[in-house]
Scaffold this motif. Sequence first.
Motif, short mmCIF file in Angstrom:
data_model
loop_
_atom_site.label_atom_id
_atom_site.label_comp_id
_atom_site.label_asym_id
_atom_site.label_seq_id
_atom_site.Cartn_x
_atom_site.Cartn_y
_atom_site.Cartn_z
N LEU A 238 0.84 -1.20 0.00
CA LEU A 238 0.00 0.00 0.00
C LEU A 238 0.87 1.25 0.00
N TYR A 239 0.32 2.35 -0.52
CA TYR A 239 1.01 3.63 -0.49
C TYR A 239 0.40 4.47 0.64
N PRO A 240 1.19 5.38 1.22
CA PRO A 240 0.74 6.11 2.41
C PRO A 240 -0.53 6.93 2.24
N ASP A 241 -0.80 7.38 1.01
CA ASP A 241 -1.96 8.26 0.82
C ASP A 241 -3.23 7.51 0.44
N MET A 242 -3.21 6.19 0.51
CA MET A 242 -4.39 5.42 0.13
C MET A 242 -5.46 5.46 1.22
N ASP A 243 -6.71 5.54 0.79
CA ASP A 243 -7.86 5.63 1.69
C ASP A 243 -8.13 4.26 2.31
N PRO A 244 -8.10 4.15 3.64
CA PRO A 244 -8.39 2.87 4.29
C PRO A 244 -9.75 2.29 3.90
N GLU A 245 -10.70 3.15 3.59
CA GLU A 245 -12.02 2.64 3.19
C GLU A 245 -11.94 1.90 1.86
N ASN A 246 -11.05 2.34 0.97
CA ASN A 246 -10.88 1.64 -0.29
C ASN A 246 -10.18 0.30 -0.09
N VAL A 247 -9.30 0.24 0.91
CA VAL A 247 -8.70 -1.04 1.26
C VAL A 247 -9.78 -1.98 1.78
N GLY A 248 -10.69 -1.44 2.58
CA GLY A 248 -11.82 -2.24 3.06
C GLY A 248 -12.70 -2.72 1.93
N ALA A 249 -12.86 -1.88 0.91
CA ALA A 249 -13.66 -2.27 -0.25
C ALA A 249 -13.00 -3.43 -0.99
N PHE A 250 -11.68 -3.42 -1.04
CA PHE A 250 -10.94 -4.53 -1.65
C PHE A 250 -11.20 -5.84 -0.90
N VAL A 251 -11.09 -5.79 0.41
CA VAL A 251 -11.30 -6.99 1.23
C VAL A 251 -12.73 -7.50 1.08
N GLU A 252 -13.68 -6.59 1.13
CA GLU A 252 -15.09 -6.97 1.00
C GLU A 252 -15.36 -7.59 -0.37
N ALA A 253 -14.76 -7.02 -1.42
CA ALA A 253 -14.95 -7.55 -2.76
C ALA A 253 -14.38 -8.96 -2.89
N VAL A 254 -13.26 -9.20 -2.24
CA VAL A 254 -12.67 -10.55 -2.26
C VAL A 254 -13.63 -11.55 -1.64
N HIS A 255 -14.20 -11.21 -0.49
CA HIS A 255 -15.15 -12.11 0.17
C HIS A 255 -16.38 -12.36 -0.71
N THR A 256 -16.92 -11.30 -1.25
CA THR A 256 -18.16 -11.42 -2.04
C THR A 256 -17.95 -12.24 -3.30
N HIS A 257 -16.95 -11.88 -4.09
CA HIS A 257 -16.77 -12.53 -5.39
C HIS A 257 -16.19 -13.94 -5.27
N SER A 258 -15.37 -14.18 -4.24
CA SER A 258 -14.82 -15.53 -4.07
C SER A 258 -15.95 -16.52 -3.77
#
Length: 265
Positions: A238-258
């Motif tokens: 991750l880069y320092p300026d990335m929004d934690p909520e977007n990281v959460g969206a990544f994790v949630e998308a992994v759960h949903t689509h998997s």
Amino acid sequence: MDVQMVPDPLKEPEDLQRLQPKVDVEKELGYVFKAITLTRHKIDGKVPLIGFTGAPWTLMSYMIEGGGSNTHSKAKRWLYRHPQASHMLLKMLTDVIVEYLLGQVAAGAQALQVFESHAGILGPVEFNEFSLPYLRDIARRVKEKLKETAKDIPMIVFAKDAHYGLEDLSQSHYEVVGLDWTVDPRAARERTGGKVSLQGNMDPCALYAPKEHISEIVKKMLEGFGTRGYIANLGHGLYPDMDPENVGAFVEAVHTHSKQINKRM
């Protein structure tokens, strides 16, 4: 208070004499082990705890460059002008890394990842001489030592940009090979021949996208890897300026689509 980080890099082979010939890993890095144990207790079994280390060539590069570099020319100069000294330094680093990883397992790490973040600065010939043998040695020695205590800890190797080395990495005593975002998952499956699980490989910059777009990117990534032996992850950090909520969206998308992909398959 004025705090400075003053670089004091290795410049010539003679500088190796400044290094400790034998490192007391517990004394020098014991604070890491304490942090691992504390973290293991705090997460209370909710997720596995992964230990990690930089790989010898990557650490060697930092020690000679004195920091980050686009070309790593100072470190690569050693490989071509001082190959014997380079191997000596890589061997010293390997010895410390093995003890460091074993200490992490004893402290509570449940998996281990070795990062060769600067693998891509090497060509195939140099990678096979100055990186791959030490990556193999780390995994082999750690596993042999853990066998004595009846422990079986999965190990992951991530050699960023070393596309040419996928076949060799899949036969290097690691259970998982990490991929950066420039590698096609289907091609990686074919080239590694099912010998290892794969990890990766969404472009970290995709996290700058809107959340709904992140979901679509994740879906395509998961479909590319399929369900056989796979760990969803980014293709680097991750880069320092990335929004934690977007990281959460990544994790949630992994759960949903998997879940959806598993149902279809």
